[in-house]
Design a protein around this motif. Structure first.
Motif, PDB file in Angstrom:
ATOM      1  N   THR A 166       0.828  -1.204   0.000  1.00 52.08           N
ATOM      2  CA  THR A 166       0.000   0.000   0.000  1.00 52.08           C
ATOM      3  C   THR A 166       0.865   1.258   0.000  1.00 52.08           C
ATOM      4  O   THR A 166       1.878   1.332   0.694  1.00 52.08           O
ATOM      5  N   SER A 167       0.458   2.234  -0.795  1.00 49.83           N
ATOM      6  CA  SER A 167       1.267   3.449  -0.936  1.00 49.83           C
ATOM      7  C   SER A 167       0.765   4.583  -0.059  1.00 49.83           C
ATOM      8  O   SER A 167       1.450   5.579   0.133  1.00 49.83           O
ATOM      9  N   ASP A 168      -0.432   4.447   0.488  1.00 48.39           N
ATOM     10  CA  ASP A 168      -1.024   5.530   1.282  1.00 48.39           C
ATOM     11  C   ASP A 168      -2.041   4.896   2.213  1.00 48.39           C
ATOM     12  O   ASP A 168      -2.937   4.183   1.754  1.00 48.39           O
ATOM     13  N   VAL A 169      -1.909   5.147   3.507  1.00 48.64           N
ATOM     14  CA  VAL A 169      -2.783   4.445   4.445  1.00 48.64           C
ATOM     15  C   VAL A 169      -4.162   5.084   4.559  1.00 48.64           C
ATOM     16  O   VAL A 169      -5.025   4.552   5.253  1.00 48.64           O
ATOM     17  N   LEU A 170      -4.380   6.192   3.866  1.00 50.40           N
ATOM     18  CA  LEU A 170      -5.715   6.770   3.898  1.00 50.40           C
ATOM     19  C   LEU A 170      -6.472   6.461   2.597  1.00 50.40           C
ATOM     20  O   LEU A 170      -7.619   6.012   2.645  1.00 50.40           O
ATOM     21  N   LEU A 171      -5.828   6.679   1.466  1.00 44.56           N
ATOM     22  CA  LEU A 171      -6.556   6.653   0.187  1.00 44.56           C
ATOM     23  C   LEU A 171      -6.040   5.607  -0.800  1.00 44.56           C
ATOM     24  O   LEU A 171      -6.182   5.763  -2.007  1.00 44.56           O
ATOM     25  N   ASP A 172      -5.431   4.534  -0.286  1.00 45.48           N
ATOM     26  CA  ASP A 172      -4.972   3.464  -1.186  1.00 45.48           C
ATOM     27  C   ASP A 172      -5.445   2.099  -0.699  1.00 45.48           C
ATOM     28  O   ASP A 172      -4.671   1.163  -0.580  1.00 45.48           O
ATOM     29  N   ARG A 173      -6.724   2.000  -0.429  1.00 49.70           N
ATOM     30  CA  ARG A 173      -7.289   0.693  -0.096  1.00 49.70           C
ATOM     31  C   ARG A 173      -7.416  -0.150  -1.364  1.00 49.70           C
ATOM     32  O   ARG A 173      -7.518   0.388  -2.472  1.00 49.70           O
ATOM     33  N   GLY A 174      -7.451  -1.455  -1.162  1.00 50.44           N
ATOM     34  CA  GLY A 174      -7.598  -2.344  -2.298  1.00 50.44           C
ATOM     35  C   GLY A 174      -9.032  -2.820  -2.489  1.00 50.44           C
ATOM     36  O   GLY A 174      -9.819  -2.886  -1.548  1.00 50.44           O
ATOM     37  N   MET A 175      -9.372  -3.135  -3.738  1.00 50.93           N
ATOM     38  CA  MET A 175     -10.621  -3.828  -4.037  1.00 50.93           C
ATOM     39  C   MET A 175     -10.486  -5.270  -3.531  1.00 50.93           C
ATOM     40  O   MET A 175      -9.384  -5.828  -3.531  1.00 50.93           O
ATOM     41  N   MET A 176     -11.599  -5.844  -3.131  1.00 54.25           N
ATOM     42  CA  MET A 176     -11.575  -7.204  -2.580  1.00 54.25           C
ATOM     43  C   MET A 176     -10.891  -8.153  -3.565  1.00 54.25           C
ATOM     44  O   MET A 176     -11.238  -8.187  -4.752  1.00 54.25           O
ATOM     45  N   GLY A 177      -9.927  -8.895  -3.064  1.00 57.82           N
ATOM     46  CA  GLY A 177      -9.194  -9.841  -3.892  1.00 57.82           C
ATOM     47  C   GLY A 177      -7.832  -9.333  -4.331  1.00 57.82           C
ATOM     48  O   GLY A 177      -6.977 -10.126  -4.722  1.00 57.82           O
ATOM     49  N   ASP A 178      -7.622  -8.026  -4.269  1.00 55.06           N
ATOM     50  CA  ASP A 178      -6.345  -7.466  -4.710  1.00 55.06           C
ATOM     51  C   ASP A 178      -5.313  -7.384  -3.588  1.00 55.06           C
ATOM     52  O   ASP A 178      -4.182  -6.968  -3.832  1.00 55.06           O
ATOM     53  N   GLY A 179      -5.711  -7.779  -2.386  1.00 54.18           N
ATOM     54  CA  GLY A 179      -4.797  -7.633  -1.261  1.00 54.18           C
ATOM     55  C   GLY A 179      -4.559  -8.933  -0.527  1.00 54.18           C
ATOM     56  O   GLY A 179      -4.657 -10.017  -1.108  1.00 54.18           O
ATOM     57  N   VAL A 180      -4.227  -8.813   0.747  1.00 51.94           N
ATOM     58  CA  VAL A 180      -3.788  -9.969   1.527  1.00 51.94           C
ATOM     59  C   VAL A 180      -4.772 -10.375   2.624  1.00 51.94           C
ATOM     60  O   VAL A 180      -4.503 -11.312   3.376  1.00 51.94           O
TER      61      VAL A 180
END
Lengths: 286, 286
Positions: free
Chosen positions: A223-237
């Motif tokens: 993640t590049s920004d803890v406020l505005l860089d959330r992932g779409m479901m499935g794109d993360g961990v």
């Protein structure tokens, strides 16, 4: 555990997924257009931000329900304490009461509380939580009268300094138990709790009736920004099904609300595409 | 609780406070110059990063001790799992063993482990922790033979995706108990745990003999970067004395190691000034 693979009527949109929580972000669709786009796709609910509602709470709430959408929540109260809370405290209470009134007018089942950061000068999470507990307890009767649940949302510990001294589900459950009022509940957001292996045990302690919402997104490994860089479901961990199992095992049977803050990616796309992707990911991965 | 107001012999420098953990950052003092500057100021210990040591581990360790400084630790093993771990796993083990050997040559009491992020494809903190447990258990005998404690450092949950699937003291204590080997301990860092109200209880469960280090810095309320914008003690919101009380109540009586990653502030200052400020803040605020 519910099976969503053939039925996404439990899916709700939080309009932050389209950037509507921040001025100048996203495609800027009107509430009506967003309601219609969700209804067409078979969403079961919609959650707006106060800046979208303005003075049209009653109208927008009725419009959503007429389109077949529930309104499980409204985002959100002001920060109650800490550096980002309105000052003086009377101004915070005025805005807190305005947010409760708006939720009531909208017919929203709950109103999200992000409690705010460590109280200035205290250097203490626990002292800050005590003050939050007092403020929320004071607001509980007004929310109860309005038919709105106040949903304490524990935020990720990265926000502990300025946005939320409430950073664990454990502390949220402790706070709900301390206030002990039927209008006070907890909202669980994948982004904030995905790392917490005590989640299931804490939610059992809380009980499903005091879970006011379950929010979906994903945590991006890089993640590049803890406020505005959330992932779409499935794109993360995050373990999306495991997290849902934890809330459902505790008794939650409400809507699952997609809330993806994503200034650099999803907010730049066509909202129609974003809404379609949410449905597909919800059915296949959540 | 120890009184440091008139005696800072329990203070250790982690050279990351001078930017020495990152190529091209800080003033680039040699290990010898840093040792002398700490010794002149009455520091009790020093912790280096592997990149500073190169092939001179024995020499630098002897130099530090000759100047009156203990060497409580060395930073650090490679990431063991996750996207940032060396690949293939044999390369990770080679580097892990090299780090143990360097710690032994340096005469460092402990070697810090940042375990690495969620194992690719698992979407699971708990599965990832299982793999970490296996790896650390496998390395324990080599560390024991070398006279080095492996210090599992739970990192802040913001690093869960890529740098550490070990994000709570609770999980670290569980891992130590699962491995159950005298060479395995835990390092506690203010930056990573300041938000956790269960800290004192978890550390009592761990016990002081299994606490291999206590690291000082502060959490800035409006932190601009979660990797390189740590605060100097007193500039943030952490309850520094309360956190030290938690480790000391559990039985820890070792050095307190200042570790401030601060690319935009402290790394730009004269290291002599930084070292003086650390002493003053340690005596008055920690």
């Amino acid at each position: 555990m519910r099976d969503f693979s053939q039925d996404h009527s439990a899916l709700a949109l939080n309009t932050a997924t389209l950037g509507h929580n921040v001025e100048g972000q996203g495609a800027g669709w009107s509430p009506e257009r967003t309601i219609d786009a969700c209804a067409e796709r078979g969403y079961g609910g919609i959650v707006f931000w106060r800046r979208e509602i303005g003075s049209r709470a009653v109208e927008i709430g009725e419009r959503a329900r007429a389109a077949g959408l529930a309104v499980p929540g409204l985002c959100r109260t002001p920060f109650l304490v800490g550096p980002l809370a309105p000052k003086p405290e009377t101004a915070m209470f005025d805005d807190l009461h305005a947010s409760i009134d708006m939720a009531a007018d909208l017919g929203a089942a709950s109103l999200t509380i992000c409690v705010g950061g460590v109280v200035e000068g205290t250097h203490s999470i626990s002292e800050s939580l005590k003050r939050v507990t007092e403020i929320v307890a004071k607001a509980a009767p007004r929310a109860d009268m309005a038919g709105v649940k106040l949903a304490l949302e524990p935020l990720h510990p990265v926000y502990g300094g300025n946005r939320s001294c409430l950073v664990t589900v454990r502390d949220a459950v402790d706070m709900v138990e301390a206030i002990d009022h039927p209008a006070i509940a907890v909202a669980i957001d994948v982004y904030h709790v995905w790392w917490d292996l005590s989640l299931a045990a804490e939610l059992r302690r809380l009980g499903g009736e005091r879970i006011a919402g379950f929010h979906l997104c994903d945590w991006l490994a890089d993640t590049s920004d803890v406020l505005l860089d959330r992932g779409m479901m499935g794109d993360g961990v995050a373990d999306l099904k495991g997290l849902r199992r934890a809330v459902e095992d505790a008794g939650y049977a409400g809507l699952c609300e997609v809330e993806v803050f994503s200034a650099g990616n999803w907010w730049k796309r066509d909202p129609a595409e974003v809404l379609d992707v949410c449905v597909e990911r919800f059915r296949t991965l959540c």
